[in-house]
Design an enzyme around this catalytic site. Structure first.
Site, short mmCIF file in Angstrom:
data_model
loop_
_atom_site.label_atom_id
_atom_site.label_comp_id
_atom_site.label_asym_id
_atom_site.label_seq_id
_atom_site.Cartn_x
_atom_site.Cartn_y
_atom_site.Cartn_z
N ALA A 137 0.59 -1.48 0.06
CA ALA A 137 0.23 0.33 -0.04
C ALA A 137 0.30 0.76 0.34
CB ALA A 137 -1.15 0.13 0.85
N ARG B 173 -3.06 8.93 -10.24
CA ARG B 173 -3.73 9.02 -10.84
C ARG B 173 -5.74 9.59 -10.64
NH1 ARG B 173 -3.45 4.10 -15.17
NH2 ARG B 173 -2.27 3.14 -13.46
N ASP C 190 -5.63 -1.64 -2.43
CA ASP C 190 -6.36 -1.42 -3.82
C ASP C 190 -7.80 -2.27 -4.05
OD1 ASP C 190 -4.37 -1.93 -5.49
OD2 ASP C 190 -3.48 -0.13 -6.87
N LYS D 105 -32.40 15.79 18.76
CA LYS D 105 -30.25 15.84 18.97
C LYS D 105 -30.16 15.45 20.58
CE LYS D 105 -26.36 18.51 20.97
NZ LYS D 105 -26.93 19.26 21.87
#
Length: 488
Positions: free
Chosen positions: A19, A25, A115, A363
């Protein structure tokens, strides 16, 4: 015995996840492996698949953006070891960095990438088992694809055995026509791998040390090499840009939705339903179009979710219903109903068979069993007891510009429409609050709270101040200005 059954006996010494690449890109300041697909970073998918093998060591090689990637691993995968590749000198060099982190290692070593979000743990387990049964020094996971552009080609000898892997830029026209590709995922004998890495050269078009050359070296040393071909080529696809990120995200979402359906969930329109990778859904729950269930969400059985509903990091108990609402970090109890057009913010906790209705925002509040906030209200930092009812347009004024304060509404209380409860304030059990009240003081059990100006009517005001208007004409037609019995 099928591979899926034999695979469980495979013992893997290490899994290495590469990784370290820059991912240029992606055109992003965020390292490629941290871009999300199905609600989780690409690297999460890779580490999750690797962990399914239960290796003795799980190492991620970091390089570009290693501060961000390393921090993510420390926060979310603290048992994973990190190896640093300071310079990106090729996949062979990256694996050498991982071995240097672990020290001398024997047994099976798997190598995969950060990936490839569709690669599953089951496939890695099968690869390890096949590798060990075949007594190979190297086993390559391959796939047959329609368009092999960009991938290394699998070159076989006259007997059909793996001879070499040739990268796209180094391949001739004949080799480029080969449709069997190298996924980049391998199983190695650890000792063979360690030895071969010391002999890799950078004599290729990229000037890098290719891990693929380990195959040729092993073969030249008369070590057995082989392949395992997956019939699911999508598992081998990696992400290089945002177009591929979206494409693989769509494929993964389709698989997640299908898995949910096969486990007993009704999905009315799979093309308009979106699931993150770790979502859990109980049997006989119905997902209506436009539903998005995001990371951390757990849904019980016999629920109805949607249409047009987003739940993120929510817990929804059995038999609950949520329609056209947005909820984050909330708990929705058994048989509770939410919506339409409700907004549940973090800390909202709805009790059994409670109701939060249209255009209500909750909330950091608890709504008790069978309590109702039916419409057009804001409830913040509040506890509402069993069976209480909060009328339309009610707000709990919980913020004074500096501090957030709490409101408590007891059991079986009734708050009339268009009321304001100014925190901190306590409305006790059995209280009635008259509509339109602004309550600033505690109300004792069983009392009626009336906190508003007394109404007065100014007689004939329209006739005097709005003469000639439509209101004036209607008032006169209704008898305004005529003498009443009291006047007489």
């Amino acid at each position: 015995m099928p591979d899926s059954e034999r695979a469980t006996s495979a013992v893997v010494s290490a899994v290495i996840v590469l990784a370290a690449g820059a991912g240029t890109r992606m055109r992003s300041s965020v390292p490629k492996v941290l871009h999300p697909v199905a609600g989780k970073p690409l690297l999460w998918h890779a580490v999750t698949a690797a962990a399914a093998v239960r290796p003795e060591h799980l190492v991620v090689v970091v390089g570009y953006g290693r501060e961000q990637v390393g921090q993510y691993l420390a926060d979310h995968h603290p048992t994973v070891r990190q190896a640093v590749q300071d310079e990106q000198l090729g996949t062979g060099h990256a694996v050498a960095c991982a071995l240097a982190e672990m020290g001398r290692i024997s047994g099976t070593v798997l190598v995969t990438y950060g990936d490839v979000p569709l690669l599953t743990g089951a496939t890695l387990v099968e690869l390890a088992a096949h590798h060990q049964r075949s007594a190979n020094a190297v086993t390559v996971l391959t796939a047959d694809v329609v368009d092999p552009t960009g991938y290394g080609r699998i070159v076989r000898d006259e007997s059909g055995q793996l001879a070499a892997i040739v990268e796209q830029k180094d391949a001739d026209d004949v080799q480029r026509a080969i449709t069997e590709i190298n996924s980049g995922v391998y199983a190695f004998d650890g000792a063979v791998l360690a030895d071969a890495l010391t002999r890799l050269t950078s004599a290729n078009s990229q000037g890098e040390r290719y891990l693929t050359d380990v195959v040729s070296l092993a073969r030249s040393d008369d070590h057995p090499v082989g392949t395992l071909t997956t019939d699911d080529a999508a598992q081998t696809e990696g992400v290089n840009d945002r177009v591929q990120l979206a494409e693989l995200g769509k494929v993964l979402n389709g698989r997640l939705v299908r898995d949910a359906q096969l486990s007993g969930v009704t999905v009315v329109d799979p093309s308009a339903t979106y699931l993150h990778a770790d979502v859990v859904i109980g049997r006989d729950t119905v997902l209506l179009p436009g539903t998005s269930l995001e990371a951390g969400t757990v849904i019980g059985s016999h629920c109805v979710i949607g249409p047009e509903t987003t739940l993120s990091d929510c817990r929804v108990a059995d038999h609950a219903a949520v329609v056209r609402s947005h909820c984050t970090g909330s708990t929705i109890g058994p048989g509770a109903s939410v919506g339409p057009y409700s907004y549940l913010r973090p800390g909202a906790d709805l009790g059994e068979k409670s109701k939060v209705g249209a255009f209500v925002e909750i909330k950091k509040s608890f709504i008790g069993r069978r309590a109702k906030v039916p419409h057009l209200s804001y409830i913040g930092d509040t506890t509402i007891g069993t069976g209480s009812n909060v009328g339309a347009g009610t707000i709990t004024a919980n913020y004074d510009g500096v501090l957030k304060s709490a409101t408590t509404i007891g059991e079986n209380a009734f708050v009339g429409s268009n009321s304001t409860l100014v925190a901190p304030v306590r409305i006790a059990d059995g209280v009635y609050v008259a509509a339109g009240s602004t309550v600033t003081n505690d109300v004792e059990p069983g009392d009626l709270a009336v906190a508003r100006g007394r109404q007065r009517s100014v007689k004939g005001w329209v006739l005097r101040r709005r003469e000639g208007t439509a209101s004036d004409r209607s008032a006169r037609a209704a008898g305004a200005g005529s003498p009443t019995a009291t006047d007489v």
